[in-house]
Scaffold this active site. Structure first.
Site, mmCIF file in Angstrom:
data_model
loop_
_atom_site.group_PDB
_atom_site.id
_atom_site.type_symbol
_atom_site.label_atom_id
_atom_site.label_comp_id
_atom_site.label_asym_id
_atom_site.label_seq_id
_atom_site.Cartn_x
_atom_site.Cartn_y
_atom_site.Cartn_z
ATOM 1 N N ASP A 136 -9.314 -21.423 34.145
ATOM 2 C CA ASP A 136 -10.162 -22.473 33.956
ATOM 3 C C ASP A 136 -9.447 -23.709 34.781
ATOM 4 O O ASP A 136 -8.217 -23.958 34.331
ATOM 5 C CB ASP A 136 -10.224 -22.832 32.350
ATOM 6 C CG ASP A 136 -11.548 -24.018 32.229
ATOM 7 O OD1 ASP A 136 -12.352 -24.197 33.171
ATOM 8 O OD2 ASP A 136 -11.319 -24.336 31.351
ATOM 9 N N TYR A 138 -9.554 -27.719 36.483
ATOM 10 C CA TYR A 138 -9.878 -29.074 36.073
ATOM 11 C C TYR A 138 -9.924 -30.079 37.446
ATOM 12 O O TYR A 138 -9.100 -30.883 37.647
ATOM 13 C CB TYR A 138 -8.672 -29.352 35.363
ATOM 14 C CG TYR A 138 -8.655 -30.605 34.541
ATOM 15 C CD1 TYR A 138 -9.398 -31.103 33.413
ATOM 16 C CD2 TYR A 138 -7.591 -31.744 34.941
ATOM 17 C CE1 TYR A 138 -9.273 -32.367 32.642
ATOM 18 C CE2 TYR A 138 -7.350 -32.940 34.054
ATOM 19 C CZ TYR A 138 -8.358 -33.176 33.074
ATOM 20 O OH TYR A 138 -8.306 -34.358 32.434
ATOM 21 N N HIS A 143 -14.610 -36.295 36.440
ATOM 22 C CA HIS A 143 -14.041 -35.839 34.730
ATOM 23 C C HIS A 143 -12.545 -36.149 34.505
ATOM 24 O O HIS A 143 -12.376 -36.733 33.366
ATOM 25 C CB HIS A 143 -14.445 -34.289 34.577
ATOM 26 C CG HIS A 143 -14.012 -33.704 33.317
ATOM 27 N ND1 HIS A 143 -14.462 -34.030 32.248
ATOM 28 C CD2 HIS A 143 -12.987 -32.879 33.256
ATOM 29 C CE1 HIS A 143 -13.967 -33.225 31.154
ATOM 30 N NE2 HIS A 143 -12.917 -32.526 31.738
ATOM 31 N N ARG A 152 -5.325 -41.709 27.887
ATOM 32 C CA ARG A 152 -3.992 -42.198 28.753
ATOM 33 C C ARG A 152 -4.136 -43.482 28.797
ATOM 34 O O ARG A 152 -3.790 -44.568 28.064
ATOM 35 C CB ARG A 152 -3.639 -41.232 29.813
ATOM 36 C CG ARG A 152 -2.849 -40.039 29.372
ATOM 37 C CD ARG A 152 -2.431 -39.307 30.660
ATOM 38 N NE ARG A 152 -3.298 -38.581 31.409
ATOM 39 C CZ ARG A 152 -4.154 -37.737 31.486
ATOM 40 N NH1 ARG A 152 -3.820 -36.921 30.417
ATOM 41 N NH2 ARG A 152 -5.100 -37.295 32.013
ATOM 42 N N GLU A 209 -18.805 -27.775 28.076
ATOM 43 C CA GLU A 209 -18.271 -28.106 29.264
ATOM 44 C C GLU A 209 -19.277 -27.560 30.494
ATOM 45 O O GLU A 209 -19.609 -26.570 30.511
ATOM 46 C CB GLU A 209 -16.896 -28.086 29.601
ATOM 47 C CG GLU A 209 -15.897 -28.728 28.727
ATOM 48 C CD GLU A 209 -14.475 -28.360 28.922
ATOM 49 O OE1 GLU A 209 -14.009 -27.548 29.520
ATOM 50 O OE2 GLU A 209 -13.646 -29.519 28.732
ATOM 51 N N GLU A 211 -19.968 -26.455 33.612
ATOM 52 C CA GLU A 211 -19.131 -25.926 34.748
ATOM 53 C C GLU A 211 -19.905 -24.722 35.560
ATOM 54 O O GLU A 211 -20.936 -24.241 34.960
ATOM 55 C CB GLU A 211 -17.834 -25.067 34.188
ATOM 56 C CG GLU A 211 -17.006 -26.137 33.453
ATOM 57 C CD GLU A 211 -15.703 -25.364 33.033
ATOM 58 O OE1 GLU A 211 -15.095 -24.597 33.881
ATOM 59 O OE2 GLU A 211 -14.928 -25.937 31.916
ATOM 60 N N ASP A 243 -18.097 -23.769 28.846
ATOM 61 C CA ASP A 243 -16.856 -23.561 28.258
ATOM 62 C C ASP A 243 -16.749 -24.549 27.120
ATOM 63 O O ASP A 243 -16.175 -25.592 27.176
ATOM 64 C CB ASP A 243 -15.721 -23.878 29.231
ATOM 65 C CG ASP A 243 -14.320 -23.442 28.953
ATOM 66 O OD1 ASP A 243 -14.251 -22.780 28.076
ATOM 67 O OD2 ASP A 243 -13.370 -24.236 29.405
ATOM 68 N N GLN A 250 -8.286 -29.342 19.967
ATOM 69 C CA GLN A 250 -7.665 -29.749 21.523
ATOM 70 C C GLN A 250 -6.559 -30.792 21.195
ATOM 71 O O GLN A 250 -5.392 -30.667 21.982
ATOM 72 C CB GLN A 250 -8.667 -29.854 22.496
ATOM 73 C CG GLN A 250 -8.055 -29.911 23.818
ATOM 74 C CD GLN A 250 -9.141 -30.254 24.938
ATOM 75 O OE1 GLN A 250 -10.367 -30.309 24.640
ATOM 76 N NE2 GLN A 250 -8.665 -30.361 25.946
ATOM 77 N N SER A 267 -17.255 -18.656 25.170
ATOM 78 C CA SER A 267 -17.633 -19.544 26.511
ATOM 79 C C SER A 267 -18.995 -18.741 27.094
ATOM 80 O O SER A 267 -18.857 -17.300 27.149
ATOM 81 C CB SER A 267 -16.518 -19.368 27.592
ATOM 82 O OG SER A 267 -15.501 -20.148 27.257
HETATM 83 CA CA CA Z 1 -13.170 -25.999 30.996
#
Ligand code: CA
Length: 426
Positions: A136, A138, A143, A152, A209, A211, A243, A250, A267
């Protein structure tokens, strides 16, 4: 030139206008006729499913590089995919020829139709591939920026590596399931409020998610690298990919090794694999990569695909609400860079491996590809047509992904990836 992509082609089978599956698509999947015990490899035209084993049995694939009809009598596409890109292309061209309106040989032959053509209502779709390994990524700048801002630093959301590496992790393949499979809300460790210690609980922040995932079309040797150029011919096709992610699990578990149980409980993929050949007319240039990449990640030419993506949320007994519209063309890192990066250290790949793009968010608020972003960490609930609202997914919500590319009056669609969230098993 790929003849099957000719926008002027029409089929002698009736295909509704606006169908995801015109004669220019010809995706591949695995289905089981309700009146038979064994699955078959098939393609789809409108609301018909075509039995490729039956076509092979009648002798029409003899010159297309198909060793025997058995390759279409398997439970998965893996053996067909392993025959390589020239064979996928030849078979797609041959199917296009057989179902072309101008080809009178077949549509005047009732026996052919009886042997080969199924109504969608008379079959059941199965997992198209046996997924050995799952990665997977990113790879959406929007995103990664949104998540960075939330968790953050608003002013410095991207980590220093992000524009140098297509960031990814190795996921779990056993829980990748076909559209229509319903998933129980996961149980796990979560932190409540400002507590120091976790509790064991159903996830309270369950998310999707948005995707796309590509399926590898090649088996490589340990130690072998696949360049970005070779990657173009090493990818079989694409499916929609939900996903599912438990954000609270998490948040607690991901330091320092990344997601684990928060993304391995289910998924969901769409059943028809749309080939890169079918998507060829929809290629576009990707966003400019404004930090120079290392030579092994360089890619010349159109790297992205203009694929419209939509997410619908349907509460129990309620209507479908479209809550997101995004596009695959926004991806900062492309599939060819992802595959080159995956193998640069010598990691071998296998036919049927699956690679998730990472959540596909666009630049506008309505194009964000997860509830986390759409509701901005739960601070901006999403209003639904029945008067209710959502921060995250609730039990008995159904999530539906749809996607298609469109140009010159031709629409190449993916069908759906659908799943219903069932209550946790406590
Ligand atoms: Ca994902």
């Amino acid at each position: 030139m790929i003849n099957a992509n000719d926008p002027h082609l029409k089929s002698w089978l009736y295909i509704e206008s606006g169908s995801d599956f015109p004669i220019q698509n010809i995706p591949f999947g695995v289905f089981k006729p309700k009146n038979r015990t064994n699955p078959r490899v098939g393609t789809r035209l409108g609301n018909f499913v075509i039995d490729l084993a039956a076509i092979a049995e009648l002798g029409y694939f003899k010159t297309e590089g198909i060793p025997s009809k058995e390759v279409f009598e398997r439970h998965t596409l893996n053996d067909f995919i392993a025959l390589g890109k020239p064979v996928w292309r030849n078979v797609r061209e041959k199917i296009s020829e057989i179902f072309n309106l101008e080809n009178r040989e077949f549509w005047n032959t009732p026996d052919f139709r009886e042997d080969v053509v199924y109504n969608l209502l008379d079959i059941e779709m199965l997992m198209p591939v046996s997924v050995g390994d799952y990665t997977d990524f990113y790879s959406s700048l929007e995103h990664a920026t949104n998540v960075g801002k939330m968790f953050r630093d608003v002013n410095n959301p991207l980590l220093p590596n992000w524009k140098h590496i297509p960031v990814g992790y190795h996921g779990r393949s056993s829980s990748i399931v076909i559209s229509g499979t319903n998933i129980h809300r996961p149980m796990g460790q979560i932190i409540v409020g400002e507590d120091e210690n976790p509790i064991f609980s159903p996830s309270r922040n369950l998310d999707f998610e948005l995707e796309l995932a590509f399926i590898s079309g090649k088996t490589s040797k340990l130690g072998e690298r696949i360049s970005t150029k070779e990657a173009v011919n090493s990818i079989f096709g694409l499916v929609l990919f939900n996903d599912l992610s438990a954000r609270d699990i998490q948040r607690w578990e991901y330091v320092p090794l990344g997601p684990f149980l928060s993304k391995n409980f289910g998924s969901v993929i769409s059943p028809w694999v749309v080939t890169l050949d079918a998507l060829e007319p929809f290629k576009v240039h990707g966003p400019k990569q404004d930090v120079p990449v290392l030579p092994y990640l360089e890619f010349d030419g159109a790297s992205n695909y203009d694929i419209h993506l939509e997410v619908f949320l349907q509460p129990e007994d309620g209507r479908e609400n479209r809550i997101c519209r995004s596009n695959f063309k926004y991806m900062y890192w492309n599939m060819f860079q992802q595959l080159a990066h995956q193998t640069v250290g010598g990691c071998n790949i296998n036919v049927g491996d699956l690679y998730g793009s990472g959540t596909i968010s666009g630049p506008t608020h309505d194009s964000f590809g997860s509830m986390l972003e759409l509701s901005w960490k739960g601070t901006k609930p999403i209003l639904l047509s029945d008067g209710s609202s959502r921060k995250f997914l609730e039990d008995n919500d159904t999530v539906i992904f749809r996607g298609h590319a469109e140009k010159d009056g031709i629409k190449i669609g993916f069908g759906e990836a659908t799943t219903k969230i069932l209550p946790a098993i406590q």
